[in-house]
Design a protein around this motif. Structure first.
Motif, PDB file in Angstrom:
ATOM      1  N   HIS A  61       0.902  -1.254  -0.219  1.00 18.21           N
ATOM      2  CA  HIS A  61       0.144  -0.083   0.151  1.00 18.21           C
ATOM      3  C   HIS A  61       0.886   1.249  -0.024  1.00 18.21           C
ATOM      4  O   HIS A  61       0.535   2.458  -0.765  1.00 18.21           O
ATOM      5  N   LEU A  62       1.899   1.167   0.759  1.00 21.55           N
ATOM      6  CA  LEU A  62       2.769   2.402   0.822  1.00 21.55           C
ATOM      7  C   LEU A  62       3.857   2.756  -0.346  1.00 21.55           C
ATOM      8  O   LEU A  62       3.993   3.784  -0.821  1.00 21.55           O
ATOM      9  N   ALA A  63       3.838   1.668  -1.281  1.00 22.84           N
ATOM     10  CA  ALA A  63       4.744   1.638  -2.215  1.00 22.84           C
ATOM     11  C   ALA A  63       4.071   2.088  -3.715  1.00 22.84           C
ATOM     12  O   ALA A  63       2.884   1.813  -4.066  1.00 22.84           O
ATOM     13  N   PRO A  64       4.793   2.848  -4.358  1.00 21.70           N
ATOM     14  CA  PRO A  64       4.321   3.587  -5.555  1.00 21.70           C
ATOM     15  C   PRO A  64       3.957   2.192  -6.765  1.00 21.70           C
ATOM     16  O   PRO A  64       5.009   1.329  -6.614  1.00 21.70           O
ATOM     17  N   GLU A  65       3.336   2.340  -7.614  1.00 22.58           N
ATOM     18  CA  GLU A  65       3.078   1.253  -8.629  1.00 22.58           C
ATOM     19  C   GLU A  65       4.522   0.889  -9.388  1.00 22.58           C
ATOM     20  O   GLU A  65       4.478  -0.511  -9.458  1.00 22.58           O
ATOM     21  N   ALA A  66       5.158   1.738  -9.978  1.00 17.92           N
ATOM     22  CA  ALA A  66       6.175   1.359 -10.513  1.00 17.92           C
ATOM     23  C   ALA A  66       7.742   0.582  -9.407  1.00 17.92           C
ATOM     24  O   ALA A  66       8.454  -0.107 -10.207  1.00 17.92           O
ATOM     25  N   ARG A  67       7.539   0.795  -8.236  1.00 23.95           N
ATOM     26  CA  ARG A  67       8.427   0.254  -7.692  1.00 23.95           C
ATOM     27  C   ARG A  67       7.862  -0.653  -6.507  1.00 23.95           C
ATOM     28  O   ARG A  67       8.398  -1.356  -5.460  1.00 23.95           O
ATOM     29  N   ARG A  68       6.608  -1.206  -6.842  1.00 24.96           N
ATOM     30  CA  ARG A  68       5.908  -1.886  -5.685  1.00 24.96           C
ATOM     31  C   ARG A  68       6.577  -3.191  -5.788  1.00 24.96           C
ATOM     32  O   ARG A  68       6.668  -3.948  -4.641  1.00 24.96           O
ATOM     33  N   GLY A  69       6.935  -4.055  -6.844  1.00 23.20           N
ATOM     34  CA  GLY A  69       7.650  -5.480  -6.949  1.00 23.20           C
ATOM     35  C   GLY A  69       9.114  -5.171  -6.084  1.00 23.20           C
ATOM     36  O   GLY A  69       9.287  -6.105  -5.219  1.00 23.20           O
ATOM     37  N   ARG A  70       9.715  -3.970  -6.190  1.00 24.21           N
ATOM     38  CA  ARG A  70      11.033  -3.805  -5.692  1.00 24.21           C
ATOM     39  C   ARG A  70      10.799  -3.605  -4.142  1.00 24.21           C
ATOM     40  O   ARG A  70      11.351  -4.582  -3.224  1.00 24.21           O
ATOM     41  N   VAL A  71       9.754  -2.892  -3.812  1.00 23.81           N
ATOM     42  CA  VAL A  71       9.480  -2.536  -2.154  1.00 23.81           C
ATOM     43  C   VAL A  71       9.051  -3.966  -1.593  1.00 23.81           C
ATOM     44  O   VAL A  71       9.726  -4.348  -0.445  1.00 23.81           O
ATOM     45  N   VAL A  72       8.225  -4.706  -1.923  1.00 21.90           N
ATOM     46  CA  VAL A  72       7.745  -6.041  -1.586  1.00 21.90           C
ATOM     47  C   VAL A  72       8.879  -7.160  -1.476  1.00 21.90           C
ATOM     48  O   VAL A  72       8.857  -7.865  -0.668  1.00 21.90           O
ATOM     49  N   GLY A  73       9.717  -7.076  -2.723  1.00 24.81           N
ATOM     50  CA  GLY A  73      10.840  -7.873  -2.513  1.00 24.81           C
ATOM     51  C   GLY A  73      11.811  -7.665  -1.500  1.00 24.81           C
ATOM     52  O   GLY A  73      12.288  -8.526  -0.844  1.00 24.81           O
ATOM     53  N   ASN A  74      11.933  -6.400  -1.153  1.00 22.15           N
ATOM     54  CA  ASN A  74      13.042  -5.831  -0.116  1.00 22.15           C
ATOM     55  C   ASN A  74      12.441  -6.201   1.181  1.00 22.15           C
ATOM     56  O   ASN A  74      13.058  -6.679   1.962  1.00 22.15           O
ATOM     57  N   VAL A  75      11.223  -5.958   1.355  1.00 20.44           N
ATOM     58  CA  VAL A  75      10.585  -6.301   2.731  1.00 20.44           C
ATOM     59  C   VAL A  75      10.641  -8.173   2.941  1.00 20.44           C
ATOM     60  O   VAL A  75      10.862  -8.454   3.992  1.00 20.44           O
ATOM     61  N   SER A  76      10.477  -8.640   1.685  1.00 21.02           N
ATOM     62  CA  SER A  76      10.374 -10.233   1.811  1.00 21.02           C
ATOM     63  C   SER A  76      11.590 -10.665   2.146  1.00 21.02           C
ATOM     64  O   SER A  76      11.859 -11.701   2.479  1.00 21.02           O
ATOM     65  N   ALA A 110      21.383 -18.250   1.672  1.00 19.57           N
ATOM     66  CA  ALA A 110      21.705 -17.593   0.547  1.00 19.57           C
ATOM     67  C   ALA A 110      20.799 -17.466  -0.560  1.00 19.57           C
ATOM     68  O   ALA A 110      20.514 -16.749  -1.410  1.00 19.57           O
ATOM     69  N   GLY A 111      19.400 -18.373  -0.380  1.00 16.38           N
ATOM     70  CA  GLY A 111      18.210 -18.311  -1.051  1.00 16.38           C
ATOM     71  C   GLY A 111      17.585 -16.615  -0.968  1.00 16.38           C
ATOM     72  O   GLY A 111      16.730 -16.604  -1.743  1.00 16.38           O
ATOM     73  N   ALA A 112      17.981 -16.280   0.161  1.00 14.19           N
ATOM     74  CA  ALA A 112      17.153 -14.736   0.311  1.00 14.19           C
ATOM     75  C   ALA A 112      17.616 -13.840  -0.792  1.00 14.19           C
ATOM     76  O   ALA A 112      16.773 -13.040  -0.890  1.00 14.19           O
ATOM     77  N   ILE A 113      18.550 -14.090  -1.458  1.00 13.51           N
ATOM     78  CA  ILE A 113      18.812 -13.094  -2.763  1.00 13.51           C
ATOM     79  C   ILE A 113      17.822 -13.220  -3.610  1.00 13.51           C
ATOM     80  O   ILE A 113      17.789 -12.117  -4.475  1.00 13.51           O
ATOM     81  N   ALA A 114      17.182 -14.083  -3.545  1.00 13.73           N
ATOM     82  CA  ALA A 114      16.137 -14.267  -4.595  1.00 13.73           C
ATOM     83  C   ALA A 114      14.851 -13.366  -4.588  1.00 13.73           C
ATOM     84  O   ALA A 114      14.406 -12.806  -5.514  1.00 13.73           O
ATOM     85  N   ALA A 115      14.638 -12.728  -3.372  1.00  9.42           N
ATOM     86  CA  ALA A 115      13.591 -11.922  -3.175  1.00  9.42           C
ATOM     87  C   ALA A 115      13.815 -10.617  -3.799  1.00  9.42           C
ATOM     88  O   ALA A 115      12.858 -10.258  -4.566  1.00  9.42           O
ATOM     89  N   PRO A 116      14.651  -9.824  -3.628  1.00 10.68           N
ATOM     90  CA  PRO A 116      14.945  -8.468  -4.361  1.00 10.68           C
ATOM     91  C   PRO A 116      15.122  -8.651  -5.765  1.00 10.68           C
ATOM     92  O   PRO A 116      14.479  -8.044  -6.649  1.00 10.68           O
ATOM     93  N   LEU A 117      15.719  -9.733  -6.288  1.00 11.69           N
ATOM     94  CA  LEU A 117      15.822 -10.199  -7.708  1.00 11.69           C
ATOM     95  C   LEU A 117      14.825 -10.415  -8.285  1.00 11.69           C
ATOM     96  O   LEU A 117      14.295  -9.880  -9.431  1.00 11.69           O
ATOM     97  N   ALA A 118      13.587 -11.336  -7.574  1.00 15.61           N
ATOM     98  CA  ALA A 118      12.475 -11.598  -8.283  1.00 15.61           C
ATOM     99  C   ALA A 118      11.401 -10.409  -8.086  1.00 15.61           C
ATOM    100  O   ALA A 118      10.859 -10.097  -9.229  1.00 15.61           O
ATOM    101  N   GLY A 119      11.571  -9.518  -7.477  1.00 11.91           N
ATOM    102  CA  GLY A 119      10.792  -8.140  -7.429  1.00 11.91           C
ATOM    103  C   GLY A 119      11.203  -7.290  -8.634  1.00 11.91           C
ATOM    104  O   GLY A 119      10.462  -6.829  -9.145  1.00 11.91           O
ATOM    105  N   ARG A 120      12.619  -7.139  -8.720  1.00 13.71           N
ATOM    106  CA  ARG A 120      12.871  -6.466 -10.044  1.00 13.71           C
ATOM    107  C   ARG A 120      12.685  -7.085 -11.428  1.00 13.71           C
ATOM    108  O   ARG A 120      12.141  -6.358 -12.116  1.00 13.71           O
ATOM    109  N   VAL A 121      12.621  -8.127 -11.232  1.00  7.85           N
ATOM    110  CA  VAL A 121      12.275  -9.211 -12.423  1.00  7.85           C
ATOM    111  C   VAL A 121      10.702  -8.826 -12.964  1.00  7.85           C
ATOM    112  O   VAL A 121      10.431  -8.828 -14.066  1.00  7.85           O
TER     113      VAL A 121
END
Length: 405
Positions: free
Chosen positions: A133-148, A267-278
């Protein structure tokens, strides 16, 4: 004056700060860890409480069942109840349940406490839509990925943490420590989180009834929940049984050794921000197939070397990393697809999504304990392989239907 965020407002680019992202990520990690402390401890906990080996998987299963119930009946309240108040109330439940687990000396009492530990841990699934809800549309995947990332680190670090603490003292100390952490976290969130008031005006009964309609009318929800259900069942199967394998006669590892093994999953945690950007770039479909293949390969590689050899241990470590990478990638891809559907019912979408695959995870844990008792690691790993293959077959039907359209 306390900031109030309405669910229908469009957040500005600067709405969510780096500090708030970090706080939400840390909170998610600390809360979700409560479900996973028991995974490497099912041996010592079961032995002390008098649980037979074939029932040891219930230690993990009960927490996951509680989590699944909370996802269906508590998380949807994020679309109805002021979010900060909801999170704090759920954390009170988690704190009391952790205290109950810490002082338990009988199996029934401990399993009941674990049920409520799972129920109280669903606070994390109110915080993730809150971040969206806090994140803008263009960055939502990145924000959710970072929180994840915080959520995933909590899952991965909980296992070595509980193993090391148990090796030094007792599993009771693990739950006492987490109880204190939850008290501190509740106080911090009380003063740090802005209030968010949903705009929905439904009764609780109407809210729950609407979830049936949402499930029926949202194909992307059904698809994403099914894919993650297969992968998360494999994840739970793996992490419930590998501590038993590593502590067994083939490897003979101590709790400290099992804790070091569990660190591999970090090491699997690196997947979250990468997946958000993808996902933000529109590459979700190929990334989904890749995630499923990762989980399948993770189980296959464990058959390359004889059990108990140095090579087989190294392959188990590699399997843990690849498995966690695949499961977490698919999780974030699902978040991004669902949260793009609109703000008004994000919590209900998240509750249905998470409940589906956490119930599958509970089944995976239970089946894992049974399979290991019946056929050891070979039976476990073949069952584990079937699950991502089934996910790939379901994904192929989606791909073919899109091709025909």
């Amino acid at each position: 004056m306390t900031t109030i965020i309405a669910s229908g407002t469009a957040p500005a680019e600067t709405t969510i700060s780096s500090w708030m992202t970090f706080l939400l990520a840390a909170a998610c990690g600390l809360i979700v860890a409560n479900i996973y402390y028991a995974q490497p401890l099912i041996g010592p906990i079961g032995a002390e409480l008098g649980l037979p080996p074939h029932a040891a998987g219930l230690i993990v299963t009960m927490a996951q069942i509680g989590y699944g119930v909370g996802l269906l009946f508590i998380v949807p309240l994020g679309d109805l109840v002021e979010n900060r108040k909801l999170v704090l109330g759920i954390l009170v439940v988690a704190t009391l349940a952790l205290l109950g687990a810490a002082i338990s000396t009988q199996p029934a009492a401990f399993l009941a406490a674990m049920l409520f530990v799972g129920l109280g841990s669903v606070a994390v699934q109110t915080l993730i839509p809150y971040a969206a809800h806090l994140a803008p549309e263009a960055r939502r995947g990145r924000v959710v990925g970072n929180v994840s990332v915080g959520l995933l680190l909590g899952i991965m670090l909980s296992r070595p943490f509980s193993s090391f603490i148990t090796a030094l003292s007792s599993w009771h100390v693990v739950y006492f420590t987490s109880c204190i952490v939850m008290i501190v976290l509740t106080v911090v969130l009380r003063f740090a989180l802005p209030r968010r008031m949903p705009t929905a005006r439904l009764s609780y009964g109407a809210l729950l009834a609407s979830m049936v309609h949402i499930a029926r009318s949202t194909p992307v929800l059904r698809r994403r929940a099914l894919y993650q259900a297969f992968l998360f069942a494999a994840f739970s199967l793996f992490w419930t049984t590998t501590p038993l394998l590593l502590a067994g006669p083939d490897f003979g590892l101590t709790q400290r050794g099992i804790g070091l093994f569990a660190l591999a999953g970090v090491a699997g945690a690196i997947a979250a921000p990468l997946a958000g950007r993808v996902a933000d770039r529109g590459w979700s479909r190929p990334a989904t197939a890749f995630a499923m293949l990762c989980v399948a390969v993770a189980f296959l590689v464990t058959h390359i070397a004889p059990s108990g050899s140095t090579l087989s241990l190294a392959l188990l470590v590699a399997a843990a990393i690849v498995l966690d990478f695949g499961v977490q990638t698919n999780l974030v891809l699902g978040y991004r697809d669902l949260f793009a559907l609109g703000a008004a019912h994000r919590s209900r979408l998240n509750g249905l999504y998470m409940a589906t695959f956490f119930i599958a995870g509970a089944v995976g844990s239970g089946v894992g304990g049974w399979a290991y008792a019946q056929g050891g690691w070979p039976l476990v790993s073949w069952i584990g392989l079937v699950l991502p293959v089934a996910a790939l077959l379901c994904f192929a039907t989606e791909f073919m239907s899109r091709q025909r359209a």
